[in-house]
Design an enzyme around this catalytic site. Sequence first.
Site, PDB file in Angstrom:
ATOM      1  N   SER A   1     -10.004  -0.735   6.872  1.00 41.18           N
ATOM      2  CA  SER A   1      -9.365  -0.476   5.582  1.00 41.18           C
ATOM      3  C   SER A   1      -8.662  -1.665   4.955  1.00 41.18           C
ATOM      4  O   SER A   1      -8.263  -1.610   3.800  1.00 41.18           O
ATOM      5  CB  SER A   1      -8.367   0.682   5.705  1.00 41.18           C
ATOM      6  OG  SER A   1      -9.044   1.913   5.649  1.00 41.18           O
TER       7      SER A   1
ATOM      8  N   LYS B   1       0.861  -1.186   0.000  1.00 39.03           N
ATOM      9  CA  LYS B   1       0.000   0.000   0.000  1.00 39.03           C
ATOM     10  C   LYS B   1       0.895   1.234   0.000  1.00 39.03           C
ATOM     11  O   LYS B   1       1.969   1.236   0.631  1.00 39.03           O
ATOM     12  CB  LYS B   1      -0.882  -0.022   1.254  1.00 39.03           C
ATOM     13  CG  LYS B   1      -1.950   1.069   1.308  1.00 39.03           C
ATOM     14  CD  LYS B   1      -2.812   0.915   2.563  1.00 39.03           C
ATOM     15  CE  LYS B   1      -3.925   1.959   2.630  1.00 39.03           C
ATOM     16  NZ  LYS B   1      -4.789   1.752   3.823  1.00 39.03           N
TER      17      LYS B   1
ATOM     18  N   SER C   1      -9.722   1.743   2.725  1.00 41.62           N
ATOM     19  CA  SER C   1      -8.820   2.539   1.918  1.00 41.62           C
ATOM     20  C   SER C   1      -7.762   1.740   1.181  1.00 41.62           C
ATOM     21  O   SER C   1      -7.171   2.230   0.228  1.00 41.62           O
ATOM     22  CB  SER C   1      -8.130   3.562   2.807  1.00 41.62           C
ATOM     23  OG  SER C   1      -7.288   2.917   3.743  1.00 41.62           O
TER      24      SER C   1
END
Lengths: 490, 494
Positions: B178, B79, B154
């Site tokens: 997330s 990420k 996210s």
Amino acid sequence: MSPSFEMVVGLEVHSQLLTHAKLFCGCENRFGAPPNTLTCPVCLGHPGVLPVLNEAAVRLGIRLGLSLGCTIHHRSVFDRKHYFYPDLPKGYQISQFTYPLLTGGAIPVRSGPEVRDIRLHRIHMEEDAGKNLHAGIRDASHVDLNRAGVPLLEIVSEPDIRTPEEAVDYLKKLRQILRSTGVSDGNMEEGSFRCDANVSLRPIGSSTFGTKVEIKNMNSFRFVHKALVFEVERQSELLERGERVVSETRLFDSHTGRTLPMRSKEEALDYRYFPEPDIPPLVLDPEWIEKEKASLPELPQERILRISREFGIGEAEAEILVVEEELARYLDEAREALRGHSEKGGWPLEKGVARLVNFLLTEVLREWNRKGVQVLGDSLSSAEIAHLLALVTEERLSLSQAKDVYAIAVESGKSPRKVIEERNLSQESGEETIGRWIVEVLAENPSEVQSYRDGKDRLFGFLVGQVMKKSGGKANPQKLNHLLKEALGR
Amino acid sequence: MSASFFSSLEEFRKGRDEGAFSIEESVRHYLDRIESHNPSLGAYLTVNPNAVNRARQLDNRKARNPAQSPFYGYPVALKDNLHAIGLPTTCSSAMLANFRPVENATVVDRLLKAGAIVLGKTNMDEFAMGSSTENSAMGPTKNPWDPARVPGGSSGGSAVAVAAGLAPMSLGSDTGGSIRQPAAFCGVLGLKPTYGRVSRYGLVAFSSSLDQIGPFSFSAADALALTVLVSGPDGKDMTVSSRDPVEMERDFAMGTRGLTVGMPEEFFGEGLDGAIAASLERARAVWESEGIVFKPVRLPSAKYGINVYYLIATSEAASNLSRYDGVRYGLRSLSVPDLKALYENTRREGFGPEVKRRILLGTFALSAGYQDQYYRRAQQVQALIREEFDRAFHEVDLIFAPTTPTPPFRFGEKVADPLSMYLSDIYTISANLAGLPALSAPSYPTPSGLPAGAQLIGPAWSEGKLLRMAQVLERAVGTKRPPDLFSKKGETAA
């Protein structure tokens, strides 16, 4: 100040700590390096970094707490204090707000002829900010973050201080404790000891507080005194005119000796304190505190009592000698050196120590006040001063000669031993030698001797002078007096 | 081209050690898939230009020294809020579009030390604030099951990378769901470890007391291996526990028969989509058939989770994002007549609307006069939620819940209504507030063919047990990969 008002002062001191590393990263904690050379992602506030608490800083906090009689909290909490400024990399300072490391404690301070305790409100740990640089830069400001993250203790007093003199004495005592415990170097010029003052006035006898004003930027004891004197006058004039004191922060201007408004209470920042989630609450093992207690050096107050006792002088005199860490150490070292002389010379140590203390209180203190720590240096080391006072004790040098030797040594940078040697200054105390000089002088001045014997007392002084002259100034005066009187048979 | 070059970490290790393929071949497979699929999927923001080089070096070294770790040569995606030297860390924000980290995140250090290869950095909601990856300043990421739908967020990019076979595993971060919510939306397994299990050093902070890094994978065994690898004490993060990560392997190896699992009434009532409820009912039947006992539990304060979360997380976020001031790195506005304008214009230009909204919320929640009413109150309710979990775990071993109230929603569906977007995390947030480990495992797809996630929440440090439960379901449901619709070369699923 009008006699109807009383001054109320509380002091906030920020003291940098003598740790090798910064508070939350491994960067070196050092003054004077080229800008931004003592930095890393953590103290630069890069994204993704986390603080790791430096245990050495906590240790110094514990030691200061022990020295000041504070309550050492077994659990304290770090908080974030938010404001925007270019020298604050994260946009918040890590500090302690609700649960500080230390509360309570006191510092005894001289107040006229008395000693009063100034109570401490709290002492907490926090990180220093960097420095904005403006001088010599056009159309820009630069930021030096070497200081960002340096460990600080903020020491907040209760509003117990009543005069500028008490304020200065409080700061001197605090600085002395910080230095003697190795917590801080207390260097005001380099900013490792910084002071803000909260000042208000109130009618004498009142138990409520007046509106307070915070004064910043006083970077010497002298400026603290000046700023407080000025501020008291300013506030008392306002009050006497029936006006109100405005709650605000004021800056001391050392050029004019005045304080000037910086920001009002309405402009005060909302710091939005909240517990620092990256640092778990600081929990202290009671054993750690005990260990620090056991290894704590002698505290100034203890030292005053000890020196007063061991050196046979009053507490006030002892205090003068220990208020500066270096002087206190010098005294102790010189006494140890003197011990060697006393054993060799076979005279009681106390005899020499009494001379040593007097000499320090007069001669050395005078030069210290003039020249500072250098007068305790190599050529004037504690061993040298002990040697000098040993000569006086053994009556091989008169006290006035010793004073001259010391003064010459300070000016020339030579050791007292060297000065004595060069000037051939040593005292003659041998009875045989002095006796010989007396016999000679009496033979050379028969009429004066006769007149003295006939009752002209003042001629004794003349004869002493003649013997002294013959000895080249080396004759021990007491011995000379004694032997001359004997020889004259009166 | 097959979506996956190998089906598990163990298969990778075997193939690598037996010479069935080289590390370079394995990495090239994923780089090729990224090249063909990423333009339409938008999972990656940056591809590691050094990946093939590193693969070759690892192949060469392997010829001299047999590999030690199963992760030696294993490709992973990160990420874009995790630092890896040599690649930018943008957090999908204009503020950090040009930011290059000078250190690796601790998790990245541990991956590299084991010999893993970083394939690239994946898209996310800006600063991890969002539930659809629509808040990225770098463009959208599509759900491989239906390109009209969001992948969740996210960590949308990391979920899609694994689901679509653009990486065999990836790391994300989970503050309120997330990892688990995009895992559920994309049909993969996502684990949020116990707070304090994994070092956060080098993870760009959103909400420091809630953030935790965790894996995306297809299998529970793989997720376990990656979690164990990156977990454990780290001198750079004081919030990491000293517990030995190996305990997770021990728990994973134990049986599940006789476990009691609680079903909170509050999580299976009103607001839960019928298709999800039906999928979870089938999942429950699987576990029951394996001798696992289900019983109702109560978590009455969990319904305040969203409220508490949006006070605590925004307060910490407003604080954490204060450092983006244009002074030292990142964006600096070109229009800076004075210091105030430097701050205002930099932050106005650098942050997107959702980030600004949360900074404002958080600043308000902590401001003088409101802190007791909001931040402190939220902390009190947070303590209640923790207590209720504690009590529940006296009665049951684990808790079973939906991951999301609905299957993946369509792009734009919730953008205009932040509250309804926030509600998509309603089942995941409590685990963060209580610091507990939780995962989302793929359950049976909905009748319309969309993924559904089964969430398991456990007491602190029970990741091994959670993954063991997930493995039982995994064996019944089977590994379901999305149709390979996205190749620009027009390839179809193998």
